[in-house]
Scaffold this motif. Structure first.
Motif, short mmCIF file in Angstrom:
data_model
loop_
_atom_site.label_atom_id
_atom_site.label_comp_id
_atom_site.label_asym_id
_atom_site.label_seq_id
_atom_site.Cartn_x
_atom_site.Cartn_y
_atom_site.Cartn_z
N THR A 382 0.85 -1.20 0.00
CA THR A 382 0.00 0.00 0.00
C THR A 382 0.88 1.25 0.00
O THR A 382 1.85 1.32 0.76
CB THR A 382 -0.90 0.00 1.24
N THR A 424 -3.64 0.22 -2.76
CA THR A 424 -2.90 -1.04 -2.69
C THR A 424 -2.69 -1.58 -4.10
O THR A 424 -3.64 -1.74 -4.87
CB THR A 424 -3.66 -2.07 -1.84
N ALA A 435 -3.71 -0.16 -9.20
CA ALA A 435 -4.43 -0.52 -7.98
C ALA A 435 -5.91 -0.63 -8.34
O ALA A 435 -6.57 0.39 -8.49
CB ALA A 435 -4.20 0.54 -6.92
#
Ligand code: SAH
Ligand code: SF4
Ligand code: F3S
Length: 437
Positions: A382, A424, A435
């Motif tokens: 992340t 993330t 992501a």
């Protein structure tokens, strides 16, 4: 008001300079993005490699047609090529009304006026003091999120292959007060990221009334202006990336964990011939120090393939240092001989072009592997991203960069440009992280 169109080539320093130029001319011209309606066209040029200059010559030919249509159109050439070629350019490029070197931009209103009647003018004087320190640049690259702040000009390093010390003149630092004022204004205008710029920011030094400020202190002071402001910098010469500087980067969360640390070659013989002043061992020591204090710090590099006398063994050394460091990113070039530099005078440009190309391709292929491997290591992690814009591929996707300077693309949701968001990483390509939510 008359209209000004600026085209910028070359490094970040030139982009920052174009904003200074726009500021110097702001009472005379409005910026336009439409070249057809321009009364004045400025090309801010680069001389770093022959290809860069060839591109400008081609562009100037294209502008001739435009000038035939608009009788009063003026065309000026700025930047490093103006400095390198000086008056010769006015003879070979009749489309030009004037040329101005990197330290002559305050003279632009005068050059424009004087050349309006058809007599070509030039000013390529270099200065030991000019830093344009009191000029607040006009930000014309309006993402409104990230801005360049020039902190020094020129270069004293004289790497033997490089024109910059000749085109930009001696190294000089800008006063901290005017740097802080500029950053303060950017904060007020909503900017979230500044990149402190110079050819070798590590040697920034300001002395006044017995007090001194070095680059680590300057960067710490900028970082302390707001926890919401991200601080980046470019470029660091490996020879003077001090422990103090590495510790400062590590200490502040808002100083980005990304260092551009150009190695140029992995071979000590080449490094010596390039006058880089460090050895491979010294360079690797700096890399180890960076990784020790900041295991998550990204490192990128510049590499020159086929420098004078480079043997296959030297080339192998370059490939091996790339693997040893595991660069996140690299800018890779074939050596291009530049008139007037030490290497042009002293060494033979003896690697045939096809062989330079072959070596360069090997370097590019290896970097592709390294970048992909680095991105793959990020899948599942992340990152805090500063949102810079809408993805080119889809209006439903935004993009931004993490501290390590990697681009991450993610779904828009309710997010806005200029915001920080934690995402993330779910997958990657060699150049980009994604992501998906
Ligand atoms: N000041 C920066 C680099 C500025 S020029 C530094 O020292 O790191 C950007 C890059 O262009 C250099 O790092 C080098 O890799 C490349 N370069 C400079 N002169 C070159 C030449 N004559 N031929 C090929 N590449 C060159
Ligand atoms: Fe050129 Fe070397 Fe100066 Fe960088 S440090 S601008 S490569 S002379
Ligand atoms: Fe090019 Fe001048 Fe920058 S030669 S790389 S524009 S300093």
């Amino acid at each position: 008001m008359k209209k000004l169109y600026i085209e910028t080539y070359g490094c970040q320093m030139n982009f920052a300079d174009s904003e200074v130029v726009a500021a110097i001319l702001k009472d005379l011209y409005d910026l336009t993005e439409n070249i057809q309606e321009a009364d004045l066209i400025l090309l801010n040029t680069c001389s770093i490699r022959d290809k860069a200059e060839q591109r400008i010559h081609k562009r100037l030919q294209e502008l001739e047609a435009l000038k035939k249509k608009h009788r009063t159109l003026q065309v000026g050439l700025l930047g490093c090529m103006a400095e390198r070629m000086q008056e010769e350019l006015l003879q070979t490029e009749p489309v030009l009304n004037f040329i101005a070197g990197p330290d002559a931009y305050r003279d632009l209103p005068h050059l424009i006026e004087e050349s309006a009647n058809g007599d070509a003018k030039f000013n390529v004087l270099l200065s030991e003091e000019e830093t344009y320190d009191n000029i607040m640049p006009v930000r014309y690259d309006l993402n409104g999120v990230s801005a360049y702040v020039s902190i020094m000009r020129g270069c004293n390093n004289f790497c033997t292959y490089c024109v910059v010390p000749y085109t930009r003149g001696r190294e000089r630092s800008r006063s901290p007060q005017t740097i802080f004022m500029e950053v303060e204004q950017l904060l007020k205008d909503g900017y979230k990221e500044v990149t402190l710029l110079g050819q070798n920011v590590n040697s920034y030094l300001w002395e006044q009334d017995g007090q001194t400020m070095n680059f680590a202190q300057l960067m710490a002071a900028v970082a302390e202006m707001s926890p919401d402001l991200r601080v980046r910098f470019a470029t660091s010469h490996p020879k003077d990336i001090s422990d103090e500087l590495i510790e400062t980067i590590a200490k502040y969360d808002n100083i980005c964990k990304y260092i551009h640390l150009p190695v140029q070659s992995g071979s000590d013989v080449m490094l010596k011939r390039m006058n880089r002043v460090y050895t491979r061992e010294y360079y690797m020591g700096r890399v180890r120090k960076i990784k020790e204090l900041m295991p998550d710090c990204a490192i990128s590099t510049d590499i020159i393939a086929g420098f004078c006398g480079e043997t296959l063994e030297d080339h192998e050394q370059t490939l091996s240092i790339m693997r040893e460091v595991g660069y996140e990113y690299a800018y890779m070039f074939k050596y291009s001989e530049r008139g007037g530099t030490m290497s042009a005078k002293r060494f033979k440009d003896d690697i045939p072009d096809e062989e330079k190309t072959r070596r360069l391709e090997e370097i590019i292929a290896l970097q592709g592997e390294l970048s992909l491997a680095s991105n793959q290591r990020d899948v599942g992690k992340t990152f805090r991203v500063l949102i810079e814009g809408t993805s080119k591929r889809s209006a439903d996707q935004l993009y931004g960069r993490n501290s390590q300077n990697k681009v991450i693309i993610f779904p828009k949701g309710n997010h806005q440009i200029g915001e920080y968001v934690d995402v993330t990483v779910t997958r990657c390509s060699p150049a980009t992280l994604f992501a998906d939510e």
